[in-house]
Design an enzyme around this catalytic site. Sequence first.
Site, PDB file in Angstrom:
ATOM      1  N   SER A 198      71.362  21.026  52.756  1.00 45.53           N
ATOM      2  CA  SER A 198      70.253  21.852  53.263  1.00 45.53           C
ATOM      3  C   SER A 198      69.042  21.712  52.343  1.00 45.53           C
ATOM      4  CB  SER A 198      70.679  23.313  53.294  1.00 45.53           C
ATOM      5  OG  SER A 198      70.819  23.781  51.958  1.00 45.53           O
TER       6      SER A 198
ATOM      7  N   ASP B  55      70.195  18.156  56.406  1.00 45.80           N
ATOM      8  CA  ASP B  55      70.093  19.315  57.293  1.00 45.80           C
ATOM      9  C   ASP B  55      68.649  19.840  57.292  1.00 45.80           C
ATOM     10  OD1 ASP B  55      71.148  21.323  58.932  1.00 45.80           O
ATOM     11  OD2 ASP B  55      71.684  22.621  57.244  1.00 45.80           O
TER      12      ASP B  55
ATOM     13  N   HIS C  17      70.591  31.515  61.805  1.00 47.27           N
ATOM     14  CA  HIS C  17      71.187  31.229  60.501  1.00 47.27           C
ATOM     15  C   HIS C  17      71.441  32.526  59.718  1.00 47.27           C
ATOM     16  CE1 HIS C  17      68.912  27.395  61.307  1.00 47.27           C
ATOM     17  NE2 HIS C  17      70.083  26.904  60.957  1.00 47.27           N
TER      18      HIS C  17
HETATM   19  P1  13P Z   1      75.139  29.365  59.202  1.00 49.67           P
HETATM   20  O1  13P Z   1      74.809  29.559  57.758  1.00 49.67           O
HETATM   21  O2  13P Z   1      74.706  30.528  60.020  1.00 49.67           O
HETATM   22  O3  13P Z   1      76.549  28.984  59.391  1.00 49.67           O
HETATM   23  O4  13P Z   1      74.240  28.139  59.727  1.00 49.67           O
HETATM   24  C1  13P Z   1      74.420  26.876  59.181  1.00 49.67           C
HETATM   25  C2  13P Z   1      73.445  25.907  59.760  1.00 49.67           C
HETATM   26  O5  13P Z   1      73.056  25.965  60.901  1.00 49.67           O
HETATM   27  C3  13P Z   1      72.992  24.835  58.877  1.00 49.67           C
HETATM   28  O6  13P Z   1      72.041  24.031  59.491  1.00 49.67           O
HETATM   29  O1  G3H Z   2      69.804  25.701  57.420  1.00 51.28           O
HETATM   30  C1  G3H Z   2      70.797  26.313  57.195  1.00 51.28           C
HETATM   31  C2  G3H Z   2      71.281  26.667  55.874  1.00 51.28           C
HETATM   32  O2  G3H Z   2      72.356  27.540  55.988  1.00 51.28           O
HETATM   33  C3  G3H Z   2      70.194  27.232  55.002  1.00 51.28           C
HETATM   34  O3  G3H Z   2      70.553  26.945  53.751  1.00 51.28           O
HETATM   35  O4  G3H Z   2      69.332  28.367  52.133  1.00 51.28           O
HETATM   36  O5  G3H Z   2      70.546  26.306  51.474  1.00 51.28           O
HETATM   37  O6  G3H Z   2      68.408  26.112  52.732  1.00 51.28           O
HETATM   38  P1  G3H Z   2      69.609  26.951  52.456  1.00 51.28           P
HETATM   39 ZN    ZN Z   3      70.717  24.976  60.782  1.00 52.57          ZN
END
Ligand code: 13P
Ligand code: G3H
Ligand code: ZN
Length: 286
Positions: free
Chosen positions: A51, A83, A181
């Site tokens: 992420s 991501d 999220h």
């Molecule tokens: P969650 O943290 O709600 O499971 O979402 C994860 C997500 O969509 C990462 O792209």
């Molecule tokens: O995008 C979805 C992730 O759960 C957000 O994660 O806080 O590490 O960027 P992050």
């Molecule tokens: Zn996401």
Amino acid sequence: MVSLVPVDGLLKRAEDGGYAVGAFNCNNMEIIQAIIAAAEAENAPVILQASQGAIRYAGISYIAAMTKLAAANAGVPVALHLDHGTSFEQVMQCIRTGFSSVMIDGSGLPLGENIALTKKVLDAARAVNVSVEAELGKIGGTEDDIAVSDREALFTDPEEAGFFVRETGVDALAVAIGTAHGQYQGVPKLDFPRLKKIKSVVKIPLVLHGSSGVPDDDIREAVRSGVCKVNIDTNIREAFTAAVRKFMEANPEEIDPRKIMGPARDAAAKVIREKIRVFGSSHKAW
Ligand code: 13P
Ligand code: G3H
Ligand code: ZN
């Protein structure tokens, strides 16, 4: 020895087999190990994803090095995915460090600009056999403080999704159908008719974000309706930190991080195994 595989191949198999591949966010080394251990225990293909927060925390090259090592030693197919990629430049950095798949998230842009950015990323990614996920509609976070009725205005429009996929030729599409999220306040309500409509129009694997906290039966229904990749982060964080808290409460004097993180790694692996079973990807490794 298995090296990183592109996500489009994983998702094509999932689509044909009627299951979804879990895409789990990597927040630290122990979580990477937990994801691989869970996938091996279930004999399931798996996607490790980085992420924006993880990239800020650890850096792209550090994440790439750890995950490539994990994949090289894994007995199941593993993909490494960016991501919510924010820019063409970030996508290029990830491709250079060996990611096998990227998401370019242009969902905050006007439609034409989202299409143009996604196409630009696709042109570059195609040349090096990297697959691309895009997003249409706005998934957002539970903390965004948007009323459910207002959130519906941000859901993916099926006709627009058809146009977007025809124009871009993208490999997979993240859709906004009622998930968000982070931790939900209540139980999320997914718009399944919309999901089915989108799938009937676009014919490519769909991606469900914000899947932590979505009831198992709803996940199964989403998979039956065309979702081939399910993103999970929050439920892993919850399991991991709950185990750390529990251990520290029982052992307040402990100072060895390995003793504290070991049980947390096990707790994360347990939750990931359960998710893999719900997605139907157990025993689908090849
Ligand atoms: P969650 O943290 O709600 O499971 O979402 C994860 C997500 O969509 C990462 O792209
Ligand atoms: O995008 C979805 C992730 O759960 C957000 O994660 O806080 O590490 O960027 P992050
Ligand atoms: Zn996401």
